[in-house]
Design an enzyme around this catalytic site. Sequence first.
Site, PDB file in Angstrom:
ATOM      1  N   HIS A   1       0.846  -1.209   0.000  1.00 48.53           N
ATOM      2  CA  HIS A   1       0.000   0.000   0.000  1.00 48.53           C
ATOM      3  C   HIS A   1       0.874   1.248   0.000  1.00 48.53           C
ATOM      4  CE1 HIS A   1      -3.500   2.494   1.446  1.00 48.53           C
ATOM      5  NE2 HIS A   1      -2.516   3.186   1.985  1.00 48.53           N
ATOM      6  N   GLU A   2       1.893   1.253   0.862  1.00 44.36           N
ATOM      7  CA  GLU A   2       2.781   2.423   0.923  1.00 44.36           C
ATOM      8  C   GLU A   2       3.570   2.585  -0.372  1.00 44.36           C
ATOM      9  OE1 GLU A   2       2.419   4.584   3.178  1.00 44.36           O
ATOM     10  OE2 GLU A   2       1.010   3.282   4.226  1.00 44.36           O
TER      11      GLU A   2
ATOM     12  N   HIS B   1       1.638   4.448  -2.827  1.00 43.77           N
ATOM     13  CA  HIS B   1       1.730   5.903  -2.662  1.00 43.77           C
ATOM     14  C   HIS B   1       2.998   6.433  -3.329  1.00 43.77           C
ATOM     15  CE1 HIS B   1      -1.701   6.514  -0.182  1.00 43.77           C
ATOM     16  NE2 HIS B   1      -1.245   5.933   0.902  1.00 43.77           N
TER      17      HIS B   1
ATOM     18  N   GLU C   1      -5.990   7.233  -1.333  1.00 46.63           N
ATOM     19  CA  GLU C   1      -5.946   6.034  -0.486  1.00 46.63           C
ATOM     20  C   GLU C   1      -6.555   4.858  -1.214  1.00 46.63           C
ATOM     21  OE1 GLU C   1      -4.341   5.630   2.260  1.00 46.63           O
ATOM     22  OE2 GLU C   1      -3.707   7.724   2.281  1.00 46.63           O
TER      23      GLU C   1
END
Lengths: 341, 378
Positions: A225-226, A229, A280
């Site tokens: 997930h990071e 980003h 997100e």
Amino acid sequence: MALEADYWDGRTSARHRVELSWDPAARRLHIQGLGTRLSYPLEAVRISSRVGSTPRLIQLPDGACCESADNDGIDSLLAKAGTGLRGRLAHRLESRLGFAAVALALCVVVIWAVLSYGVPGLAAAVARQLPTAVEDAIGQRSLATLDRLFLVPSTLAVEERTRVVSLFHALQAQRPAAARAQLLFRGGGAVGANALALPAGQVVVTDELLALARNEEELLGVLAHELGHVVHRHSLRALLESAALATLVAAITGDVSSLSGVAATLPGLLVRAGYSRDMEREADGYALDYLLEQGIAPQHYAAMLQRLAGRDDPRGGTPAVLASHPPTPERIARFREAARP
Amino acid sequence: MGPSEFKNIANVGDAQGGWPVPQDLPVQKTLDFRFQGRAGEFFKIWIVNVLLTLLTLGIYSAWAKVRTRRYFYGNTRLDDAALAYLADPLQILEGRLIALGALVVYIVVTGLAPFMEPVFILVLLGAVPWLVTRAMAFNARNTAYRNVRLGFDATYGETLLVFVGLPLLSVLTLGLAYPYFDYRRRRFLMAQHRLGTTPFTFEPGVGAFYAIYLRAALLLVLLAGLMVAVTLLAGGSMVAMLAAGSPENLPPESMIYLMAMNLGLGSLAALGMLLVRAYVQANVTNLAWARTACGGHRFGSALSTGPLFWLYLSNMLGILLSLGLLIPWARIRMARYRVECLQLHTRGSLESFVATEQSRAGATGEELGDLLDIDLAV
């Protein structure tokens, strides 16, 4: 047909009350009331456009001018002279309530489109063009601020660290686009269990978050997930979107006093929160793709989200429209759905 | 007056003695400024401006600015004659594009070479006086009353002092020099203007400015004291609750109470600041106008703190609750209040202002000066 007007010769401020009349045959404007009768060809005279019901100015070639409050009279004079439409378009739009209503509706649509697509699209395009040196500088500053305000040094054991780092490198090996990402360990301090991605590609994980993860699969989901980003340059895009939003608000409310700036920030907060939720979701999607590709069950990520949410105070929390993340049940549901064959 | 004074007067002027014949005194009359703009009418102009500006990606903003100014100036009347705004939107557009270009250059250069930033700041500081003078001169020259244009003249040094030197001094003295800066700025803005050949004058004297700011500071202290008192009274019970246990153990009611307290104190502080601001604005503006005269006619302003505070508050709330739709309404209300509180105490007629040579030649012609002078959207 005579129009009443005030005449000023442009040399002194003395007023003369005059009457204007129009000679259609010779196409001349006549001015009476000054002792001598003045007349000018229409082409030599400049008549100002109509703004609301403010007085109309008729500027004469020698610097004199006439001021008349009889806007309708002047409009019909211009119509008779055949020069009606030029300069009248703006006033026609501004004078009817119907047009104003349409203009309002169009403004709403245009602004919505700009906010939904224009600003994010522009920010993404600019982010792609910006040299990495700029991002690195911003990222370093962000990290310094976080360290000063929230984070504390990590107290993680060396073996733990090595394990997580090798996990991260394995992840990066499969995602070359995230090659510039860098894993950093911190104690959560006031922030608690959390993971953050910064503009220069730094991924910060807190000790509390690592303690919360029960197995490697769960940790991989969070790291992916990071990385999402980082790969999509969300931090930088968020900064650019804020800047673009501020410029847009300034452009629309341009000449208004600073008090309206206060009013402008609330919608700004709502919009920025919306952008944050979109990012997100995008990062969640990146994580989901990675997990599915690696054959890892998405429920692990859902379980991790559940555990993280459980630690939040259920009575507190921000309203959904101002929240920076989509509602947790929505995120969990997405991963559970994907788990079904 | 004693008998000897009678004798002196009798010997002066009138040869037959007795009372001296009064000279022809100029007629003294107080004229009110009037504002005739209406919110409904201006809303339609404003919304079309916003739409066309959005659709043209900002190009129309120059025309929007001119139309807005023409609306506000044209609805401002004195002695049954209106102000006129005569700027050409194309010149404003030119100025805006140049400003945008400069901004882009600044962003690009400082992005690539951050060490250039201090250089840019210095250049900007040096350019501020030039920019201010240019913008004020442009606006003055394009404003006319009774077809006599205003003018604005200032030296670079004077502008540098007032707009760069004094703000810096205010910062260095932690705000103590701010009243002096405000005084010099208002004096500068008034006294450098002229109507045709007649300059505006501003009576000097900084003391009254300090008096106003001192009273405002006292008001601020009073409000701060009030807030401390409220906090202690209501917050005392808060401290007791917190001491009882960690925040997680607090019942929901006290959480709400805490939030309400925070909100209440915050609002009180904001209202207090707004009140002080209204006080300063009303009094300093009145003072500045009272010191201003042109050709022997003196200005007068009668703003009051109360109505101005209410205007600020209601405008802000209106704009907030209407998501910006009430901006035109707010602007009209503010303009109407400020204009209708303004008066001119005339001595003699307003018919004797003389235009300067330049403005006489060419309301319709293009001058070289106009080509060089650009409006920098100040």
